[in-house]
Design a protein around this motif. Structure first.
Motif, PDB file in Angstrom:
ATOM      1  N   ALA A   1      -4.017  -1.303  -8.059  1.00  0.00           N
ATOM      2  CA  ALA A   1      -4.439  -2.773  -8.449  1.00  0.00           C
ATOM      3  C   ALA A   1      -4.374  -3.464  -7.265  1.00  0.00           C
ATOM      4  CB  ALA A   1      -3.501  -3.451  -9.494  1.00  0.00           C
ATOM      5  N   GLU A   2      -3.800  -3.168  -6.107  1.00  0.00           N
ATOM      6  CA  GLU A   2      -3.421  -4.136  -5.111  1.00  0.00           C
ATOM      7  C   GLU A   2      -5.029  -3.695  -4.242  1.00  0.00           C
ATOM      8  OE1 GLU A   2      -1.612  -6.200  -3.996  1.00  0.00           O
ATOM      9  OE2 GLU A   2       0.047  -5.968  -5.224  1.00  0.00           O
ATOM     10  N   ALA A   3      -5.372  -2.404  -4.326  1.00  0.00           N
ATOM     11  CA  ALA A   3      -6.568  -2.085  -3.664  1.00  0.00           C
ATOM     12  C   ALA A   3      -7.823  -2.493  -4.280  1.00  0.00           C
ATOM     13  CB  ALA A   3      -6.686  -0.530  -3.629  1.00  0.00           C
ATOM     14  N   CYS A   4      -7.892  -2.738  -5.719  1.00  0.00           N
ATOM     15  CA  CYS A   4      -9.171  -3.374  -6.172  1.00  0.00           C
ATOM     16  C   CYS A   4      -9.613  -4.305  -5.459  1.00  0.00           C
ATOM     17  CB  CYS A   4      -8.779  -3.191  -7.811  1.00  0.00           C
ATOM     18  SG  CYS A   4     -10.156  -3.797  -8.545  1.00  0.00           S
TER      19      CYS A   4
ATOM     20  N   GLN B   1       0.842  -1.140  -0.077  1.00  0.00           N
ATOM     21  CA  GLN B   1       0.148  -0.006   0.174  1.00  0.00           C
ATOM     22  C   GLN B   1       0.925   1.017   0.042  1.00  0.00           C
ATOM     23  OE1 GLN B   1      -2.808   0.520   3.235  1.00  0.00           O
ATOM     24  NE2 GLN B   1      -3.414   2.553   2.504  1.00  0.00           N
ATOM     25  N   ASN B   2       0.455   2.204  -0.910  1.00  0.00           N
ATOM     26  CA  ASN B   2       1.517   3.304  -0.962  1.00  0.00           C
ATOM     27  C   ASN B   2       1.189   4.317   0.153  1.00  0.00           C
ATOM     28  OD1 ASN B   2       2.753   5.770  -1.566  1.00  0.00           O
ATOM     29  ND2 ASN B   2       2.773   5.346  -3.905  1.00  0.00           N
ATOM     30  N   ILE B   3       1.683   4.457   1.239  1.00  0.00           N
ATOM     31  CA  ILE B   3       1.485   5.223   2.271  1.00  0.00           C
ATOM     32  C   ILE B   3       1.433   6.957   2.169  1.00  0.00           C
ATOM     33  CG2 ILE B   3       1.206   3.658   4.199  1.00  0.00           C
ATOM     34  CD1 ILE B   3       4.096   4.416   4.784  1.00  0.00           C
ATOM     35  N   ALA B   4       2.236   7.115   0.761  1.00  0.00           N
ATOM     36  CA  ALA B   4       2.582   8.704   0.515  1.00  0.00           C
ATOM     37  C   ALA B   4       1.157   9.291   0.212  1.00  0.00           C
ATOM     38  CB  ALA B   4       3.126   8.770  -0.860  1.00  0.00           C
ATOM     39  N   VAL B   5      -0.148   8.361  -0.075  1.00  0.00           N
ATOM     40  CA  VAL B   5      -1.546   8.727  -0.017  1.00  0.00           C
ATOM     41  C   VAL B   5      -1.769   9.636   1.087  1.00  0.00           C
ATOM     42  CG1 VAL B   5      -2.736   6.834   0.931  1.00  0.00           C
ATOM     43  CG2 VAL B   5      -3.735   8.203  -1.132  1.00  0.00           C
ATOM     44  N   TYR B   6      -1.337   9.468   2.472  1.00  0.00           N
ATOM     45  CA  TYR B   6      -1.850   9.852   3.420  1.00  0.00           C
ATOM     46  C   TYR B   6      -1.338  11.437   3.504  1.00  0.00           C
ATOM     47  CZ  TYR B   6      -3.656   5.501   4.724  1.00  0.00           C
ATOM     48  OH  TYR B   6      -4.065   4.251   4.781  1.00  0.00           O
ATOM     49  N   LEU B   7      -0.399  11.578   2.880  1.00  0.00           N
ATOM     50  CA  LEU B   7       0.542  12.848   3.339  1.00  0.00           C
ATOM     51  C   LEU B   7      -0.316  14.160   2.846  1.00  0.00           C
ATOM     52  CD1 LEU B   7       4.108  11.967   2.091  1.00  0.00           C
ATOM     53  CD2 LEU B   7       3.269  12.241   4.390  1.00  0.00           C
TER      54      LEU B   7
ATOM     55  N   CYS C   1     -16.142   1.425  -6.866  1.00  0.00           N
ATOM     56  CA  CYS C   1     -15.971   1.690  -5.607  1.00  0.00           C
ATOM     57  C   CYS C   1     -14.891   2.924  -5.266  1.00  0.00           C
ATOM     58  CB  CYS C   1     -15.757   0.385  -4.668  1.00  0.00           C
ATOM     59  SG  CYS C   1     -13.803  -0.316  -4.911  1.00  0.00           S
ATOM     60  N   TYR C   2     -14.121   2.947  -6.264  1.00  0.00           N
ATOM     61  CA  TYR C   2     -13.112   3.976  -6.332  1.00  0.00           C
ATOM     62  C   TYR C   2     -12.218   3.797  -5.073  1.00  0.00           C
ATOM     63  CZ  TYR C   2     -16.324   6.536  -9.135  1.00  0.00           C
ATOM     64  OH  TYR C   2     -17.267   6.918 -10.139  1.00  0.00           O
ATOM     65  N   ALA C   3     -11.739   2.363  -5.149  1.00  0.00           N
ATOM     66  CA  ALA C   3     -10.431   1.889  -4.222  1.00  0.00           C
ATOM     67  C   ALA C   3      -9.297   2.343  -4.840  1.00  0.00           C
ATOM     68  CB  ALA C   3     -10.671   0.685  -3.766  1.00  0.00           C
ATOM     69  N   CYS C   4      -9.217   2.309  -6.241  1.00  0.00           N
ATOM     70  CA  CYS C   4      -8.140   2.528  -7.075  1.00  0.00           C
ATOM     71  C   CYS C   4      -7.783   4.079  -6.931  1.00  0.00           C
ATOM     72  CB  CYS C   4      -8.329   2.134  -8.570  1.00  0.00           C
ATOM     73  SG  CYS C   4      -9.845   2.763  -9.283  1.00  0.00           S
ATOM     74  N   ARG C   5      -8.632   5.007  -6.857  1.00  0.00           N
ATOM     75  CA  ARG C   5      -8.375   6.170  -6.938  1.00  0.00           C
ATOM     76  C   ARG C   5      -8.005   6.725  -5.385  1.00  0.00           C
ATOM     77  NH1 ARG C   5     -13.768  10.029  -7.082  1.00  0.00           N
ATOM     78  NH2 ARG C   5     -14.128   8.938  -5.410  1.00  0.00           N
ATOM     79  N   ALA C   6      -8.792   6.297  -4.573  1.00  0.00           N
ATOM     80  CA  ALA C   6      -8.608   6.318  -3.041  1.00  0.00           C
ATOM     81  C   ALA C   6      -6.953   5.792  -2.514  1.00  0.00           C
ATOM     82  CB  ALA C   6      -9.659   5.612  -2.001  1.00  0.00           C
ATOM     83  N   ALA C   7      -6.548   4.745  -3.121  1.00  0.00           N
ATOM     84  CA  ALA C   7      -5.309   4.403  -2.955  1.00  0.00           C
ATOM     85  C   ALA C   7      -4.023   5.063  -3.479  1.00  0.00           C
ATOM     86  CB  ALA C   7      -5.157   2.567  -3.201  1.00  0.00           C
ATOM     87  N   CYS C   8      -4.381   5.975  -4.476  1.00  0.00           N
ATOM     88  CA  CYS C   8      -3.458   6.400  -5.471  1.00  0.00           C
ATOM     89  C   CYS C   8      -2.818   7.645  -4.938  1.00  0.00           C
ATOM     90  CB  CYS C   8      -4.094   6.821  -6.708  1.00  0.00           C
ATOM     91  SG  CYS C   8      -2.772   7.459  -7.738  1.00  0.00           S
TER      92      CYS C   8
END
Lengths: 279, 345, 266
Positions: free
Chosen positions: C216-219, C53-59, C160-167
């Motif tokens: 893709a991991e989030a999907c 999971q790319n945790i840069a998403v939280y920054l 579900c937009y998990a792809c977007r949310a995880a990016c």
């Protein structure tokens, strides 16, 4: 199948469009099907889903009185996708309407009481319904007072009706605009609704206060009413939240465990106090 | 009115083949890592040894996109064409898990609450649910804490439990189940003495829902909403795989003078879900949206409908890209000591 | 405690960082992102091949931005994302400390973006062979075959937009898919709506996607839409010599050079 598809709207023809204020219009709507008109009824406080086919649905109250049976009216401000599509309609166009939904102002319980209406800006429409309803049953109520404020003179909606209410002997109308919003010939009050309310200091005895307005107005009006001696059960307001279905299924208008579409939109101040601030 | 029978393993194909003569059968089908309910033509296509499908069985009755009506603008008027619900075929949901079957109760009550949704109801009326008890579970399963269980019968028309012999214990639970039995009565034999319980997965109880509900009444201001949802990405994966989540959006699509109004799945986790056109959002933060999800399922629905909006299938936890684990978070809420007593700020 | 745990604990106890974002053990042998503020929590940090999971998403999240200075345990894709976000002016240098862990397991602390940029620039984005093969396979398809391939894959999407949310690159506060005046992308998750959504997302990531694979991991449905962004990265290699996020270079698709190939005009 004799059961109805609850998502299918009535077809309504726009009979009359009134430009109330900049960006604000009132539609008078008549049922395309006479049978629909005959079977339709509603009560003051209820709302509906108005739709442009191809653009979607939008939620507003029914702004006309249930005592005026051959049409309904709605007033809306052009803001989003559906209201923009509605605003581009012309008289004669057919739009959709589902409803009525929600609970009501308990007008029958208010018989014999004085009514104090306090409204701000575009929140007069939900109140206009109950005002006309009360005026059409005028003998059943005591004093009727209307305090209505808007940002500027041009933002006041229902200008003709304000004139009519102002000229009646059996209604006390006070209009106000925010400081700086007045025109040179403005004869009404200047000041925010809560301040004007405090100055006019209406009696709370045997009186019901109905408050509709933007959140900030509501927030400062309740303490004034409290000071004037209104109890939590004698203050009514309406809530609005984003909705899709209007009948408790789509799941987005709830305030805590209360659905604005089913349990509301009319709430007493006492009910409001028991709810979390999810509105 | 439960009637129990023995169904030999070879009779399963007979039952399937009998049903498919007159009905559409939807069953779990495995494609890559994903198992989902698809329309099948033969028993061979049906997945075996799945603990849980990725998407729940709700997708068959509550479609992710459902056309509410077509419209056409003509001669200054609008013609509305409603979907012909008589054309919905007789359906069998085959291979449902007991947790999914139970969740149909909550969908049923939401779609019939005061206003009857005939689109959902017509499809429901034409569906029979043949569930299979769980003889295995994973660490995401918590049905026994959510009022369901590996052999729970509620919501199913027939529940089949695989016995050690390879045969099945068939429990006929409803009139719809009886109708199916009567279509092919010969295969429903006198049951053996083997106990159903011995053939079910063991799923420990981690909390009780009544206690949870009581706790949630006091939990509005808990810190846990913030700490648990910190890693929530705000996607809709949890809601879309959930068998009980029923929130939806209504959308129009037009092509020239005609178009459709349809209903599609939506999620309270999305930031736009409650946002007003003015920009004001009653649930501005992800923590508030997470609280809504839990409160709706475990506090509001029990009050309004008398049961929870969760049957412990664990799908939301499996699907969550940030490993939000609902079982763990619910257990933490029950043991929470951070919430001030005052319910509303 | 190992090296990155020690660094994280030190940054928290000295008050240099207000929060550490990293990974800890989660459920069912998974890892999960964690947000630590107390030094003693640092001993539970983990870092291994499960940390996809790319945790840069939280920054870029509001809830995190307000926490003060953040130290982040960063794999190479996370480091690349931070540089790409910085090049888009989404992060402030003085609020981020990167505890980088290189593919060979070396722990490098970066206190400024220049050093991080230099390190990221010394690496190259390589598309894994299994994806290259799949992309070649798709490219060899006839138009009809390719259409059917994507129709089959994308029709499964339930938005579900998990792809977007995880990016990490999908930081827009209002996504194009939510613009409704006009309605660019249909909201329902029918095949057309799904095509438009995934094509639009891929286009918005062109020249920005660092190939972390978090989408893709989030999907939850395992849809291989990451082939689209991976293909673009391969295409950049052919046309522009490759893409690497950088604070110094030009953004590959929003900059014009006179000698750019114009072979897309045919």
């Amino acid at each position: 199948m004799d059961e109805k598809n609850i998502y299918v709207p009535y077809r309504m023809r726009i009979e009359k469009i009134t430009q109330e204020a900049p960006g604000v219009k009132t539609f008078r709507l008549k049922f395309v099907n006479d049978e629909d008109a005959l079977s339709f009824s509603f009560k003051a406080g209820q709302f509906g889903e108005y739709s442009i086919f191809g653009a979607g649905e939008s939620t507003f109250c029914i702004a006309s009185s249930p005592t005026r049976k051959d049409y309904i009216e709605c007033t809306f401000r052009q803001t989003g996708k559906v209201t923009s599509a509605l605003a581009s309609c012309e008289e004669g166009n057919v739009i959709g309407f589902r409803g009525p939904y929600g609970n009501i102002f308990p007008l029958d319980d208010w018989k014999g009481k004085n009514l104090l209406f306090i409204a701000g800006g575009i929140a007069l429409p939900p109140m206009r319904c109950v005002i006309w309803n009360a005026l059409d049953r005028r003998s059943e109520f005591g004093n009727i007072t209307i305090l209505y404020g808007a940002r500027t003179v041009s933002d006041l909606v229902y200008k003709h009706e304000l004139e009519e209410w102002g000229s009646r002997n059996d209604v006390k109308l006070i209009t106000t605009v925010d400081p700086g919003g007045e025109t040179p010939d403005w004869k009404g009050e200047k000041g925010f609704v809560p301040a004007v309310l405090e100055k006019m200091a209406p009696a709370s005895a045997n009186t019901i206060a109905i408050v509709c307005g933007p959140p900030v107005m509501i927030k400062y009006t309740f303490p004034v009413l409290d000071k004037l001696g209104f109890t939590d059960d004698t203050i009514y307001t309406t809530l609005e939240n984003r909705m899709k279905c209007g009948f408790g299924k789509c799941g987005r208008c709830n305030v805590g465990k209360v659905y604005v579409c089913k349990d509301g939109p009319v709430f007493t101040y006492r009910q409001l106090k028991s709810l979390p601030a999810e509105y | 009115m439960i009637e129990s029978y023995l169904l030999q393993s070879s009779s399963l194909t007979k039952l399937f083949n009998k049903l498919i003569e007159t009905r559409h059968i939807y069953a779990p089908v495995k494609k890559g890592m994903v198992t989902s309910f698809n329309r099948v033509e033969s028993l061979e296509e049906v997945a075996k040894d799945y603990i849980q499908t990725t998407i729940s069985a709700k997708s068959i009755l509550f479609l992710r996109n459902e056309i509410l009506f077509h419209y056409k603008q003509e001669n200054g008027d609008v013609k509305i064409m409603e979907p012909d619900l008589q054309r919905i075929p007789e359906l069998v949901i085959w291979g449902c898990r007991p947790c999914d079957a139970k969740s149909f109760k909550s969908l049923h009550s939401v779609f019939n609450w005061d206003y009857k949704d005939i689109i959902y109801s017509s499809r429901e009326a034409r569906s029979a649910i043949i569930s299979f008890s769980c003889n295995q579970a994973d660490e995401y399963c918590f049905c026994t804490s959510a009022g369901s269980g590996p052999g729970h019968t509620e919501g199913s028309d027939i529940l089949l439990t695989k016995l050690k012999s390879g045969d099945y214990l068939a429990e006929i639970l409803t009139e719809k189940g009886q109708l199916i039995r009567d279509m092919i009565p010969a295969i429903f034999e006198t049951p053996s003495s083997e106990s159903k319980e011995d053939n079910l997965a063991r799923i420990p109880i981690v909390f009780d829902t009544a206690g949870l509900k009581q706790k949630l009444e006091q939990a509005w201001n808990s810190e846990l909403w913030i700490t648990q949802s910190m890693r929530c990405l705000g996607c809709g994966a949890c809601a879309f795989v959930c068998p009980s989540c029923s929130c939806f959006d209504i959308q129009d699509e037009k092509h020239g003078k005609e178009g459709v109004r349809s209903r599609c799945w939506d999620s309270c986790g999305f930031s736009l879900f409650t946002r007003h056109t003015s920009g004001h959002n009653p649930r501005e933060t992800q923590a508030e949206r997470w609280r809504q999800r839990i409160m709706h399922k475990f506090s509001y629905l029990p009050d309004q409908q008398g049961f929870t909006g969760c049957t412990g299938c664990g799908r939301c936890s499996r699907a969550c890209p940030a490993d939000m684990n609902i079982r763990e978070h619910l257990a933490a809420l029950i043991n929470d000591s951070t919430s001030p007593e005052n319910r509303v700020a | 405690m190992n090296e990155y745990q020690t660094i994280a604990a030190g940054l928290l106890s000295s008050g240099t960082a207000a929060m550490v974002i990293g990974y800890s053990e989660g459920s069912a042998k998974r890892v999960r992102p964690v947000f630590f503020t107390r030094p003693e929590e640092a001993s539970t940090l983990v870092f291994d091949s499960r940390c996809v999971q790319n945790i840069a998403v939280y920054l870029t999240k509001k809830e995190i931005r307000t926490e003060g200075k953040i130290a982040i345990i960063a794999s190479l894709p996370v480091m690349r994302s931070i540089i790409q976000l910085a090049s888009e002016h989404q992060l402030s240098e003085e609020k981020i400390i990167v505890i980088g862990i290189t593919p060979s397991g070396e722990v490098k602390q970066f206190n400024g973006f220049d050093a991080l940029d230099a390190y990221v620039s010394s690496t190259t984005i390589e598309i894994e062979a299994r994806y290259r093969e799949k992309i070649e396979q798709v490219e060899k398809m006839t138009l009809t075959e390719r259409w059917n391939f994507w129709k089959n894959e994308l029709s499964a999407c339930f938005k579900c937009y998990a792809c977007r949310a995880a990016c990490p690159m999908c930081y827009c506060t209002r996504c194009t898919v939510e613009m409704n005046q006009p309605q660019w992308i249909p909201v329902p998750s029918h095949t057309l709506g799904n095509f438009e959504w995934h094509i639009m997302r891929a286009m918005h990531l062109a020249g920005r996607c660092v190939d972390c694979n978090a989408c893709a991991e989030a999907c939850p449905l395992g849809i291989p839409f990451n082939l689209l962004t991976k293909q673009m990265i391969l295409q950049f290699k052919k046309d522009f010599g490759g893409y690497n996020p950088s604070l110094k270079g030009l953004n590959i698709l929003s900059s014009y050079l006179p000698d750019d190939k114009e072979n897309f005009i045919q």
